[in-house]
Write a protein that holds these residues in place. Structure first.
Motif, PDB file in Angstrom:
ATOM      1  N   SER A 227       0.694  -1.632  -0.028  1.00 58.91           N
ATOM      2  CA  SER A 227       0.000   0.305   0.292  1.00 58.91           C
ATOM      3  C   SER A 227       0.878   1.425  -0.070  1.00 58.91           C
ATOM      4  N   TRP A 228       2.333   1.247   0.914  1.00 57.01           N
ATOM      5  CA  TRP A 228       2.724   2.368   0.854  1.00 57.01           C
ATOM      6  C   TRP A 228       3.639   2.656  -0.440  1.00 57.01           C
TER       7      TRP A 228
ATOM      8  N   SER B 265       1.281   1.260  10.300  1.00 58.81           N
ATOM      9  CA  SER B 265       1.105   0.599  11.010  1.00 58.81           C
ATOM     10  C   SER B 265      -0.393   0.439  11.275  1.00 58.81           C
ATOM     11  N   ARG B 266      -1.640   0.871  10.220  1.00 56.53           N
ATOM     12  CA  ARG B 266      -3.005   1.224  10.279  1.00 56.53           C
ATOM     13  C   ARG B 266      -3.785   0.310   9.124  1.00 56.53           C
ATOM     14  N   VAL B 267      -3.078  -0.220   8.483  1.00 61.69           N
ATOM     15  CA  VAL B 267      -3.338  -0.802   6.923  1.00 61.69           C
ATOM     16  C   VAL B 267      -3.937  -1.925   7.441  1.00 61.69           C
ATOM     17  N   LYS B 268      -5.250  -2.219   7.056  1.00 58.31           N
ATOM     18  CA  LYS B 268      -6.110  -3.688   7.925  1.00 58.31           C
ATOM     19  C   LYS B 268      -6.470  -4.166   6.549  1.00 58.31           C
TER      20      LYS B 268
ATOM     21  N   ALA C 101      -7.423  -2.805  -3.254  1.00 55.92           N
ATOM     22  CA  ALA C 101      -7.756  -3.026  -1.888  1.00 55.92           C
ATOM     23  C   ALA C 101      -6.967  -2.016  -1.561  1.00 55.92           C
ATOM     24  N   ALA C 102      -5.450  -1.490  -1.453  1.00 52.42           N
ATOM     25  CA  ALA C 102      -4.682  -0.651  -0.957  1.00 52.42           C
ATOM     26  C   ALA C 102      -5.684   0.789  -1.301  1.00 52.42           C
ATOM     27  N   ALA C 103      -6.326   1.223  -2.526  1.00 54.26           N
ATOM     28  CA  ALA C 103      -6.652   2.745  -2.458  1.00 54.26           C
ATOM     29  C   ALA C 103      -8.152   2.621  -1.597  1.00 54.26           C
ATOM     30  N   LEU C 104      -8.554   1.489  -1.526  1.00 54.73           N
ATOM     31  CA  LEU C 104      -9.637   1.377  -0.407  1.00 54.73           C
ATOM     32  C   LEU C 104      -9.388   1.378   1.060  1.00 54.73           C
ATOM     33  N   SER C 105      -8.361   0.750   1.446  1.00 55.35           N
ATOM     34  CA  SER C 105      -7.901   0.341   2.699  1.00 55.35           C
ATOM     35  C   SER C 105      -7.166   2.274   3.367  1.00 55.35           C
ATOM     36  N   LEU C 106      -6.254   2.696   2.165  1.00 52.78           N
ATOM     37  CA  LEU C 106      -5.611   4.060   2.544  1.00 52.78           C
ATOM     38  C   LEU C 106      -6.556   5.378   2.305  1.00 52.78           C
TER      39      LEU C 106
END
Length: 280
Positions: free
Chosen positions: A18-19, A272-275, A231-236
């Motif tokens: 994601s990062w 620390s926050r991506v789930k 998924a990364a876009a949704l999470s961030l």
């Protein structure tokens, strides 16, 4: 114990992906064409800018042949759909596909009317890279049927639409994302859940539209891992909502802090926050 280690390793991998994707959007500043509804234009454009992308809210049929082949991704949203705009959407989708550019569709209130459902199904036939909607919209598309709706709001939980999403993904060849308390993403086989966000985000118009645009930016910088980018876009976007809620007094201030938080996301917060978890 072994299972916990595997889960932690998976969580770390998703966070690092994601990062890396957000960093790529910031460094590459992909040009995202949005043919969208009147309600969402402002927040969509500001979401893209805050993430580091470059928005182009261009929808005139006459400009599309020159402009669309030059963009890095296309985002179509049928929220305030009219017969006048549909040909532009179709042409843009055709040109994006012909140019090898990814494109995303947001089938807003797909089951609300026969006209809207037919338009969405015709657009899906043009092979979007990603379809993102709420549970009711995805169920309507998967079943190709008009049904009871609450306008643009979902009458179902995202988890109610898992099988419909998998079926739609297999039939269309697209990655399908279902927004909800847990955002579901599937390519027809794999299913993952993004668990970030706050309920107050549903009280701000165009948050769903805006995360669809963000998905377009993420797949623009990585077309080979569409499910992961989605998924990364949704999470961030959800993390930005969580951070914004820590400062907000209600929907209006959350809207402001959401944009600020997305702009200010750093590596520490992302890691620390991506789930994101595998569901199937």
């Amino acid at each position: 114990m072994e299972s916990n280690k595997e889960e932690q390793a998976e969580a770390t991998l998703w966070a690092r992906k994601s990062w890396a994707l957000l960093s790529a959007v910031r460094s590459q500043s992909p040009l995202i064409q949005c043919i969208t509804n009147f309600v969402s234009m402002d927040l969509m454009a500001n979401t893209l800018l805050s993430a580091g992308a470059s928005p182009a809210m261009l929808h005139t049929l006459e400009e599309i042949p020159d402009f669309t082949p030059q963009v890095h991704a296309l985002c179509l949203n049928v929220g305030t759909l009219s017969a006048d705009w549909l040909p532009a959407m179709k042409l843009a989708a055709q040109l994006a596909r012909k140019s090898g550019k990814p494109w995303v569709i947001d089938p807003v209130a797909a089951g609300a009317s026969g006209f809207r459902l037919k338009a969405c199904l015709e657009l899906v036939e043009l092979k979007p890279t990603v379809i993102r909607g709420n549970a009711s919209e995805i169920i309507a598309l998967a079943n190709a049927s008009v049904g009871p709706t609450k306008g643009v709001d979902s009458s179902h939980e995202s988890t109610d639409a898992v099988e419909s999403a998998k079926s739609l993904a297999r039939a269309s060849g697209a990655v399908v994302a279902v927004s909800g308390a847990v955002d579901i993403v599937t390519d027809g086989e794999r299913v993952v859940g993004a668990h970030n966000g706050v309920a107050m985000m549903t009280k701000i118009t165009a948050t769903g539209c805006s995360v669809t645009a963000l998905i377009a930016a993420f797949i623009a910088v990585d077309q080979t891992h569409v499910l992961e980018a989605t998924a990364a876009a949704l999470s961030l976007f959800g993390i930005a909502g969580e951070m914004g809620m820590e400062m907000a007094n209600g929907p209006a201030t959350l809207r402001i802090h959401l944009i600020d938080s997305l702009h200010g996301l750093d590596e520490e917060r992302v890691l620390s926050r991506v789930k994101i978890t595998s569901l199937l």
